[in-house]
Structures are given as C-alpha cells and as structure tokens.
Write an enzyme that holds these catalytic residues in place. Structure first.
Site, PDB file in Angstrom:
ATOM      1  N   ARG A 246       0.854  -1.184   0.000  1.00  0.00           N
ATOM      2  CA  ARG A 246       0.000   0.000   0.000  1.00  0.00           C
ATOM      3  C   ARG A 246       0.896   1.241   0.000  1.00  0.00           C
ATOM      4  O   ARG A 246       1.891   1.301   0.733  1.00  0.00           O
ATOM      5  CB  ARG A 246      -0.916   0.030   1.228  1.00  0.00           C
ATOM      6  CG  ARG A 246      -2.091  -0.945   1.152  1.00  0.00           C
ATOM      7  CD  ARG A 246      -3.124  -0.540   0.083  1.00  0.00           C
ATOM      8  NE  ARG A 246      -4.260  -1.436   0.025  1.00  0.00           N
ATOM      9  CZ  ARG A 246      -4.392  -2.490  -0.788  1.00  0.00           C
ATOM     10  NH1 ARG A 246      -3.432  -2.793  -1.653  1.00  0.00           N
ATOM     11  NH2 ARG A 246      -5.488  -3.216  -0.765  1.00  0.00           N
ATOM     12  N   GLU A 275      -3.023   7.575  -4.310  1.00  0.00           N
ATOM     13  CA  GLU A 275      -3.400   6.933  -5.560  1.00  0.00           C
ATOM     14  C   GLU A 275      -4.726   7.480  -6.101  1.00  0.00           C
ATOM     15  O   GLU A 275      -5.661   7.619  -5.301  1.00  0.00           O
ATOM     16  CB  GLU A 275      -3.552   5.437  -5.255  1.00  0.00           C
ATOM     17  CG  GLU A 275      -3.153   4.569  -6.376  1.00  0.00           C
ATOM     18  CD  GLU A 275      -2.975   3.132  -5.899  1.00  0.00           C
ATOM     19  OE1 GLU A 275      -2.146   2.883  -5.009  1.00  0.00           O
ATOM     20  OE2 GLU A 275      -3.670   2.289  -6.445  1.00  0.00           O
ATOM     21  N   HIS A 293      -0.789  -0.098  -9.890  1.00  0.00           N
ATOM     22  CA  HIS A 293      -1.456  -1.014  -8.958  1.00  0.00           C
ATOM     23  C   HIS A 293      -1.973  -2.268  -9.705  1.00  0.00           C
ATOM     24  O   HIS A 293      -3.178  -2.529  -9.736  1.00  0.00           O
ATOM     25  CB  HIS A 293      -2.609  -0.293  -8.231  1.00  0.00           C
ATOM     26  CG  HIS A 293      -2.968  -0.934  -6.915  1.00  0.00           C
ATOM     27  ND1 HIS A 293      -3.416  -0.223  -5.830  1.00  0.00           N
ATOM     28  CD2 HIS A 293      -2.949  -2.235  -6.517  1.00  0.00           C
ATOM     29  CE1 HIS A 293      -3.657  -1.050  -4.824  1.00  0.00           C
ATOM     30  NE2 HIS A 293      -3.378  -2.278  -5.220  1.00  0.00           N
TER      31      HIS A 293
HETATM   32  C1  GLV Z   1      -4.805  -5.256  -4.058  1.00  0.00           C
HETATM   33  O1  GLV Z   1      -4.110  -4.342  -3.775  1.00  0.00           O
HETATM   34  C2  GLV Z   1      -5.518  -6.034  -3.100  1.00  0.00           C
HETATM   35  O2  GLV Z   1      -5.477  -5.716  -1.904  1.00  0.00           O
HETATM   36  O3  GLV Z   1      -6.164  -7.009  -3.503  1.00  0.00           O
END
Ligand code: GLV
Length: 345
Positions: A246, A275, A293
């Site tokens: 994250r 983000e 991501h």
């Molecule tokens: C992606 O970042 C997730 O948490 O699945």
C-alpha cells in the site's frame, strides 16, 4: 420485494454472473473502468442495498455504513481492506469479507518483475529502443546491478517487510536467485524462525543490510509512513525499494528527495500514497519504475477474485457466514443478531 446488490464499479464477468444468478437485482454504479464512483451516488445507493460489493478505490467509512440500514454485508474485491472502516462495520453488525490467497503468487510475480526491472533498468532501456536511440553497442550501456550472485560470488540480500502469504511467496522465489533473505514482521516471528526461505532481522538491521527492500505488510496505523527519512537514510546507497503493498506505507514526498539526491539507488512502485496521484517530482525520477497497482492483474487471478467476492456477497445475501470474513467476531455479536433480526421482520 427483490433484494439488491450494489456493486460500486464493474467487476469481471464470472463474478457478475454469480451475483445475477442469486436472483437479487444487481446495480453497478460505475461501468466506465476509468471513472471513479460518485460519492453522493454511493451514499444514496447504500441506503436500500442488501449487499455491497466494493473495490479498493471506494472509501467505505462509518458515515456510509451508518446509512446502510438493510445491509447484510460488504464483499471487498481485494485482499487488502484498508478502504473499509472494519471497526465501524463490526460495531454496526455488518460482516466484511475479502479475497485472500488467490492473488498471492500473482502479486509475488509482479514484485519480482519490478525488482528485476529496476535493477536492470528495463523500462529505461525499452524507452531508449522505442525512441530509436540505439545506434551503437557499448560496454557501459545501461549498467545495472546484479540480483543473483554476480561475478564477485557474493549473495545479494533481499529484505522482506511483512511475512504474510505474499512476503513468503516472494521469499520462495528468491531461492532461484541464490539470494540471502532476511525478514521482519513482528506478527510472524515464529513463521520466520521456522522458514527455510528467510531469516529473522530486526527492522533497522534489515534496512542497513539489504540490497533490495520489499514491502508486504498490511496498512495499519503502525505501518503508515513506515518508510520515511530515517529509514531511507538507513538503507544502503546502492539499495532499491520495492512496494506492491500500500502506498501510504512510504512517505512519498521524502522518497522523491531520496531518489533525487541518491540516498538510495532506486525504487519500483505499484502503489502510491495518494493513488492515483503521484507525489510531485516522482514521475520525473529516472531511477524509478512505476506501474498502476497491477499486483494481481492477470486474467485468471482477477476472474478468481471476482468469483470469490461474489461468493462472499451471495453468502451475505443469504445471511450465511461468508467464506472469507475479515471480522469473524461480528457473527457472535449482539449488533449482528439485532441487524439480522430486524431484516427478518
Ligand atoms: C490489491 O491491492 C488487493 O489488496 O487485492
């Protein structure tokens, strides 16, 4: 009256099929994959939703959950659930579920793709080719760093912060590169001690000795800004930082300074503090690799995540325990019994 499942943003078809087969009406708030969900529309839609399927892009907070008087549960299309105020959901008697396990290997693969890409300067070299700048081979063209032992025979050290499923899968892959792996995770001390793929390291020691530092922890109050100026200055000047967890775990403004002033060799990022925005100056850093991501972004994994999220959602709908709850304790709570009792009336 038919039951209603609200899906914040479109999920892959295998999941939508399961939701539709449940017999409930399915409302997708945002079909455009590039557009966000309007907060006011979401606030209004949850007021009569029986189940909510959310993506990590939506903030499912106390204010929103408090409006959802009929809600039987939230199914997050992600393994991480920091977008949801789980404490508020538990207090209100609302089960929350996620998609653990299915994306472990896929996300570990992306970690390694980023690690290799930054160490061997793949995006820079690719852009050079595409721009037609390759005129003459030379011995100093795009020099990078070894990941495996290299000609000096020395092991490179990979430091893994967060030794859950994904951290462990990243460590397993390091065997193939003959790396030394050190790991820090206060919740997984025993797992690290028992692991054949990593050895325990205290946090500061890990930063000091690693050639690659890779983040795999959950975002919590303790891990927010885990990597700031002190930590970046502890890292070796020749080390790389990789983050597929994250964005908020790194103080991104400080990372920009670290990259501009060469405190570290580089960074490879899949996630960002605000983000989809990137901190000012970050995109211009030459010694960095960025992707949007995509840790779990393979056809099969995203389809499995959709199936899992939808299966959790249908269990919520039928007032059954979801296969992957994150707040297990809710099922034994008075708040849950009161909520479910109210629905039966
Ligand atoms: C992606 O970042 C997730 O948490 O699945």
């Amino acid at each position: 009256m038919s039951l209603k499942i609200v899906v914040t943003r479109r999920i892959p078809d295998p999941g939508l099929r399961i939701l539709r087969d449940s017999g409930a009406s399915v409302l997708i708030l945002q079909n455009n994959p590039r557009a966000p969900v309007d907060r006011a529309a979401l606030m209004s839609a949850v007021a009569d939703a029986d189940v909510l399927v959310a993506l990590l892009t939506e903030r499912i907070d106390d204010a929103l959950l408090a409006r959802a008087k009929r809600l039987r549960g939230v199914a997050n299309f992600a393994v991480g659930y920091n977008n949801i105020d789980v404490d508020a959901a538990t207090r209100l008697g609302i089960p929350v579920a996620n998609t653990p396990g299915v994306l472990t290997e896929t996300t570990a693969d992306l970690t390694w793709a980023l690690l290799l890409a930054i160490a061997r300067r793949i995006p820079e070299a690719h852009n050079y080719m595409v721009r037609g700048e390759y005129q003459m081979w030379g011995p100093e063209l795009f020099l990078g760093e070894d990941v495996g032992r290299g000609p000096d025979g020395e092991h490179r050290t990979l430091g893994i912060i967060g030794f859950g499923r994904i951290g462990q899968a990243v460590a397993r892959r390091a065997r193939g590169f003959d790396m030394r792996v050190v790991a820090f995770d206060p919740n997984m001390r025993d797992a690290i001690a028992a692991s054949h793929d990593a050895e325990w390291s205290e946090f500061d020691d890990l930063l000091r000795q690693s050639d690659f530092v890779s983040l795999h922890a959950l975002l919590t109050d303790e891990t927010r800004h885990l990597i700031g100026e002190r930590e970046l200055r502890l890292m070796k000047q020749r080390a790389y930082l990789i983050n597929v967890a994250r964005g908020e775990m790194i103080d991104e403004r400080v990372l920009v300074r670290a990259l501009q002033e060469d405190w570290i060799a580089g960074a490879a990022l899949d996630v960002y503090e605000r983000e989809p925005a990137m901190a000012q100056g970050l995109a211009e850093c030459r010694n960095a690799v960025f992707v949007p991501h995509i840790g779990s972004a393979t056809h099969s994994t995203r389809n499995r995540m959709a199936t899992m999220a939808a299966t959790n959602a249908v269990a919520h709908l039928n007032v059954q325990q979801a296969p992957n709850p994150v707040n297990h304790a809710v099922y034994d709570s008075a708040a849950y019994r009161e909520r479910i009792g109210r629905l039966a009336v």
